[in-house]
Design an enzyme around this catalytic site. Structure first.
Site, PDB file in Angstrom:
ATOM      1  CG  PHE A 119       9.012  10.458  10.721  1.00 46.39           C
ATOM      2  CD1 PHE A 119       8.776   9.200  11.261  1.00 46.39           C
ATOM      3  CD2 PHE A 119      10.317  10.789  10.360  1.00 46.39           C
ATOM      4  CE1 PHE A 119       9.809   8.280  11.449  1.00 46.39           C
ATOM      5  CE2 PHE A 119      11.357   9.878  10.544  1.00 46.39           C
ATOM      6  CZ  PHE A 119      11.109   8.635  11.095  1.00 46.39           C
TER       7      PHE A 119
ATOM      8  CB  CYS B 244       4.069   3.308   7.161  1.00 47.83           C
ATOM      9  SG  CYS B 244       2.623   2.384   6.654  1.00 47.83           S
TER      10      CYS B 244
ATOM     11  CD  GLU C 148      -2.692   0.926  -0.016  1.00 47.74           C
ATOM     12  OE1 GLU C 148      -3.487   0.008  -0.179  1.00 47.74           O
ATOM     13  OE2 GLU C 148      -2.486   1.809  -0.872  1.00 47.74           O
ATOM     14  CG  PHE C 149       3.105   2.669  -2.587  1.00 47.66           C
ATOM     15  CD1 PHE C 149       4.307   2.752  -1.887  1.00 47.66           C
ATOM     16  CD2 PHE C 149       2.948   1.674  -3.518  1.00 47.66           C
ATOM     17  CE1 PHE C 149       5.343   1.855  -2.147  1.00 47.66           C
ATOM     18  CE2 PHE C 149       3.982   0.766  -3.778  1.00 47.66           C
ATOM     19  CZ  PHE C 149       5.174   0.857  -3.093  1.00 47.66           C
TER      20      PHE C 149
ATOM     21  CG  PHE D 203       0.329  10.170  11.882  1.00 47.28           C
ATOM     22  CD1 PHE D 203      -0.882   9.528  11.694  1.00 47.28           C
ATOM     23  CD2 PHE D 203       1.206  10.251  10.806  1.00 47.28           C
ATOM     24  CE1 PHE D 203      -1.225   8.994  10.461  1.00 47.28           C
ATOM     25  CE2 PHE D 203       0.878   9.714   9.566  1.00 47.28           C
ATOM     26  CZ  PHE D 203      -0.341   9.087   9.396  1.00 47.28           C
TER      27      PHE D 203
ATOM     28  CD  GLU E  91      -3.169   6.421   8.298  1.00 48.39           C
ATOM     29  OE1 GLU E  91      -3.553   7.116   9.247  1.00 48.39           O
ATOM     30  OE2 GLU E  91      -2.590   5.347   8.434  1.00 48.39           O
TER      31      GLU E  91
ATOM     32  CE  LYS F  29       4.033  -0.085   3.100  1.00 48.94           C
ATOM     33  NZ  LYS F  29       3.135   1.000   3.119  1.00 48.94           N
TER      34      LYS F  29
HETATM   35  C1  UDX Z   1       3.285   6.862   4.489  1.00 52.18           C
HETATM   36  C2  UDX Z   1       3.682   6.889   3.001  1.00 52.18           C
HETATM   37  O1  UDX Z   1       3.716   8.234   2.522  1.00 52.18           O
HETATM   38  C3  UDX Z   1       2.724   6.060   2.195  1.00 52.18           C
HETATM   39  O2  UDX Z   1       3.131   6.019   0.850  1.00 52.18           O
HETATM   40  C4  UDX Z   1       2.736   4.659   2.798  1.00 52.18           C
HETATM   41  O3  UDX Z   1       1.994   3.753   2.089  1.00 52.18           O
HETATM   42  C5  UDX Z   1       2.278   4.722   4.237  1.00 52.18           C
HETATM   43  O4  UDX Z   1       3.178   5.535   4.955  1.00 52.18           O
HETATM   44  P1  UDX Z   1       1.527   8.139   6.001  1.00 52.18           P
HETATM   45  O5  UDX Z   1       2.213   7.481   7.141  1.00 52.18           O
HETATM   46  O6  UDX Z   1       0.048   8.063   5.950  1.00 52.18           O
HETATM   47  O7  UDX Z   1       2.049   7.543   4.619  1.00 52.18           O
HETATM   48  O8  UDX Z   1       1.899   9.694   6.016  1.00 52.18           O
HETATM   49  P2  UDX Z   1       2.993  10.623   5.315  1.00 52.18           P
HETATM   50  O9  UDX Z   1       2.279  11.683   4.594  1.00 52.18           O
HETATM   51  O10 UDX Z   1       4.011   9.861   4.572  1.00 52.18           O
HETATM   52  O11 UDX Z   1       3.661  11.321   6.588  1.00 52.18           O
HETATM   53  C6  UDX Z   1       4.390  10.590   7.558  1.00 52.18           C
HETATM   54  C7  UDX Z   1       4.856  11.497   8.673  1.00 52.18           C
HETATM   55  O12 UDX Z   1       5.872  12.387   8.223  1.00 52.18           O
HETATM   56  C8  UDX Z   1       3.745  12.386   9.245  1.00 52.18           C
HETATM   57  O13 UDX Z   1       3.853  12.450  10.645  1.00 52.18           O
HETATM   58  C9  UDX Z   1       4.015  13.727   8.610  1.00 52.18           C
HETATM   59  O14 UDX Z   1       3.513  14.789   9.381  1.00 52.18           O
HETATM   60  C10 UDX Z   1       5.538  13.713   8.561  1.00 52.18           C
HETATM   61  N1  UDX Z   1       6.091  14.621   7.545  1.00 52.18           N
HETATM   62  C11 UDX Z   1       5.815  14.415   6.225  1.00 52.18           C
HETATM   63  C12 UDX Z   1       6.895  15.669   7.927  1.00 52.18           C
HETATM   64  O15 UDX Z   1       7.143  15.868   9.113  1.00 52.18           O
HETATM   65  N2  UDX Z   1       7.412  16.493   6.958  1.00 52.18           N
HETATM   66  C13 UDX Z   1       7.164  16.310   5.632  1.00 52.18           C
HETATM   67  O16 UDX Z   1       7.670  17.091   4.823  1.00 52.18           O
HETATM   68  C14 UDX Z   1       6.335  15.245   5.258  1.00 52.18           C
HETATM   69  P1  ADP Z   2      -3.836  -0.798   9.013  1.00 53.61           P
HETATM   70  O1  ADP Z   2      -3.390   0.631   9.159  1.00 53.61           O
HETATM   71  O2  ADP Z   2      -2.722  -1.692   8.561  1.00 53.61           O
HETATM   72  O3  ADP Z   2      -5.066  -0.924   8.198  1.00 53.61           O
HETATM   73  P2  ADP Z   2      -5.466  -1.229  11.403  1.00 53.61           P
HETATM   74  O4  ADP Z   2      -5.043  -1.560  12.798  1.00 53.61           O
HETATM   75  O5  ADP Z   2      -6.152   0.067  11.136  1.00 53.61           O
HETATM   76  O6  ADP Z   2      -4.151  -1.348  10.497  1.00 53.61           O
HETATM   77  O7  ADP Z   2      -6.426  -2.368  10.853  1.00 53.61           O
HETATM   78  C1  ADP Z   2      -6.187  -3.730  10.944  1.00 53.61           C
HETATM   79  C2  ADP Z   2      -7.516  -4.458  11.225  1.00 53.61           C
HETATM   80  O8  ADP Z   2      -7.299  -5.858  11.108  1.00 53.61           O
HETATM   81  C3  ADP Z   2      -8.089  -4.228  12.623  1.00 53.61           C
HETATM   82  O9  ADP Z   2      -9.392  -3.701  12.520  1.00 53.61           O
HETATM   83  C4  ADP Z   2      -8.108  -5.650  13.257  1.00 53.61           C
HETATM   84  O10 ADP Z   2      -9.238  -5.869  14.079  1.00 53.61           O
HETATM   85  C5  ADP Z   2      -8.153  -6.533  12.024  1.00 53.61           C
HETATM   86  N1  ADP Z   2      -7.666  -7.900  12.268  1.00 53.61           N
HETATM   87  C6  ADP Z   2      -6.520  -8.291  12.855  1.00 53.61           C
HETATM   88  N2  ADP Z   2      -6.403  -9.645  12.867  1.00 53.61           N
HETATM   89  C7  ADP Z   2      -7.517 -10.136  12.246  1.00 53.61           C
HETATM   90  C8  ADP Z   2      -8.006 -11.462  11.928  1.00 53.61           C
HETATM   91  N3  ADP Z   2      -7.287 -12.544  12.231  1.00 53.61           N
HETATM   92  N4  ADP Z   2      -9.197 -11.557  11.292  1.00 53.61           N
HETATM   93  C9  ADP Z   2      -9.913 -10.442  10.968  1.00 53.61           C
HETATM   94  N5  ADP Z   2      -9.515  -9.197  11.232  1.00 53.61           N
HETATM   95  C10 ADP Z   2      -8.336  -9.021  11.869  1.00 53.61           C
END
Ligand code: UDX
Ligand code: ADP
Length: 465
Positions: free
Chosen positions: A273, A277, A162-163, A339, A166, A221
């Site tokens: 950050f 991820c 997943e890229f 975050f 959020e 990833k």
């Molecule tokens: C990240 C990757 O961007 C995404 O591709 C991957 O699949 C999941 O992880 P995410 O964690 O949702 O996404 O947020 P992202 O926008 O990457 O920001 C990560 C953190 O870095 C945040 O806390 C953000 O505030 C911080 N950040 C980002 C900075 O502090 N400065 C920047 O310039 C950019």
């Molecule tokens: P992500 O950011 O990777 O999506 P989350 O914690 O938001 O992570 O979501 C993961 C979801 O997977 C949770 O809602 C959790 O309840 C669910 N989960 C974990 N283990 C199982 C399982 N064995 N069967 C079904 N759902 C599960």
């Protein structure tokens, strides 16, 4: 092969939005998202779209269109597995908190449970897609569980990392820079890859759908996130240097970012950050490097995390130092808990660590975030285990009104870059604060000069005095 039924195990930040978009873009495919967490499923099915468990701009519209048509949320995991031709595994893989690899390796227990459940239930061949953030070689573990506990059913295993980021998940899914699909290069493997390519091709140009072998896909990833995190840590390292030299990190970032070889993205200095991820992926990378004896490689990437921890601590220390070296009994308003902006996700949020530091200095903290609920904030602090739940509740107050949060406070600290913070009546905030009123901008989003005119004493990350 044209897939007609999809099941996704895990209705979280990744599974929920991704499946909603697939369902919206592919009305001919039945998509069922299952989770063992019944409350979460109930929230996904809530009539009131404000109650969806994930806040993400644009998500509610997508769910509204597809839910009940070809998008379903359910707790009946076995039934959905049985029906599906393709199963996405999108469960959480947090960093291990125990045993070998503690604090570094990913905990695969949820993945393993899914694999065992699939092996028990499946009666027809399945394409299994790993969607969670996983360390390299997870596909191999999945294959070994499925092949050895199965009942003659054949599985193809794909990696489809997943890229999406959020806060922009829906936009990222609609308009992805690229989709990565890793799988075996055997005729069967190629057919499975093609089945997933066909799904994404419903809305993405073919040249953005890249197919690779499984290991390349898994490692890409981790490293894409490690590169992005490294940029943030690099600019944050410069932010400290800017502060002591009188440079302004925003100006430096603009100058660096105008070099087309470097580019302007991910150069915003911050209090550090967060998110589910970056840290986890880098720790995985470090763990893998160490397990192959590549210590120099491991140390290189680990420094990105060390810098990030330093930045969070340095910000908290700065608050204490500025408030005459003591915050004991002083009210400090924390603005923003997520975050980053436009999400209600708080995993690894810098706000948690900054607040914990201030609480250890016996500050009284009041927290406001436009999208994060009080229970979540308190649970995040409890999870750290620094002090008892009672102590956390005695020292922390969570409010729904930003102006109330700042009333009678000695200092305000901006920890998330929510747009609404820029539009506040800061004069009004100032009037109701104790003097001298301090404002710490951990995201460099406010106009400091204006704030100083209002009367605030300000500190902005990366800006020299
Ligand atoms: C990240 C990757 O961007 C995404 O591709 C991957 O699949 C999941 O992880 P995410 O964690 O949702 O996404 O947020 P992202 O926008 O990457 O920001 C990560 C953190 O870095 C945040 O806390 C953000 O505030 C911080 N950040 C980002 C900075 O502090 N400065 C920047 O310039 C950019
Ligand atoms: P992500 O950011 O990777 O999506 P989350 O914690 O938001 O992570 O979501 C993961 C979801 O997977 C949770 O809602 C959790 O309840 C669910 N989960 C974990 N283990 C199982 C399982 N064995 N069967 C079904 N759902 C599960």
């Amino acid at each position: 092969m044209e897939v007609r039924t999809i099941c996704c195990i895990g209705a979280g930040y990744v599974g929920g939005p991704t499946m909603s978009v697939i369902a919206q873009k592919c009305p001919h495919i039945k998509v069922t998202v299952v989770d063992i967490n019944a409350r979460r499923i109930a929230a996904w099915n809530d009539e009131n779209l404000d109650n969806l468990p994930v806040y993400e701009p644009g998500l509610a519209d997508v769910v509204k269109e597809a839910r009940g048509r070809n998008l379903f949320f359910s707790t009946e995991v076995d039934k959905a597995i049985d029906e599906a031709e393709m199963i996405f595994i999108s469960v959480n893989t947090p960093t291990k908190t125990y045993g070998i690899g503690k604090g570094m390796a990913a905990d695969l227990k949820h993945i393993e449970l899914c694999a065992r459940q699939i092996a028990t239930v499946a009666r027809t061949n399945k394409i299994i897609v790993e969607k969670s953030t996983l360390p390299v070689r997870t596909a191999e573990a999945l294959r070994s569980i499925l092949d050895n506990t199965g009942n003659g059913v054949e599985y193809d295993i794909l990696s489809n990392p997943e890229f999406l980021a959020e806060g922009t998940a829906i936009e990222d899914l609609f308009n992805a820079d690229r989709v990565l699909i890793g799988g075996d290069d055997t005729p069967r493997g190629k057919r499975a890859k093609q089945a997933l390519v066909n799904i994404y091709a419903n809305w993405l140009p073919k040249d953005r759908i890249l197919t690779t072998n499984v290991w390349s896909s898994e490692l890409s990833k981790l490293t894409a996130n490690a590169y992005l995190a490294q940029r943030v840590s690099s600019i944050n390292a410069l932010s400290e240097l800017c502060e002591v030299t009188g440079a302004d990190v925003t100006e430096v970032a603009r100058a660096i970012g105008s070099d087309s070889r470097i580019g302007s993205k991910f150069l915003k200095a911050s209090v550090g950050f967060g998110g589910s991820c970056f840290q986890k992926d880098i720790l995985n990378l470090v763990y893998i490097a160490k397990s192959y004896g590549l210590n120099a490689v491991a140390d290189y990437w680990e420094q990105v995390i060390i810098m990030n921890d330093h930045q969070k601590k340095r910000f908290a220390q700065r608050i204490v130092r500025t408030l005459f070296n003591t915050v004991s009994g002083k009210k400090i308003a924390i603005m923003g808990w997520a975050f980053k902006k436009d999400t209600n996700d708080t995993r690894e949020s810098a706000a948690i660590y900054v607040t914990d530091y201030l609480l250890s200095e016996l500050a009284e903290v009041t927290i406001y975030d436009p999208k994060v609920k009080k229970e979540k904030i308190l649970a995040d602090l409890d999870y750290l285990n620094t002090r008892s739940e009672e102590e956390n509740r005695a020292l922390v107050n969570v409010v729904n009104d930003p102006y109330e949060a700042c009333e009678d406070a000695h200092a305000v600290a901006i920890l998330t870059e929510w747009d609404e913070f820029k539009t506040y009546e800061w004069e009004r905030v100032f009037k109701n604060m104790l003097k001298p009123a301090f404002l710490f901008d951990g995201r460099a989003i406010l106009d400091t000069e204006k704030l100083e005119e209002v009367g605030f004493k300000t500190y902005t990350i990366g800006k020299g005095e």
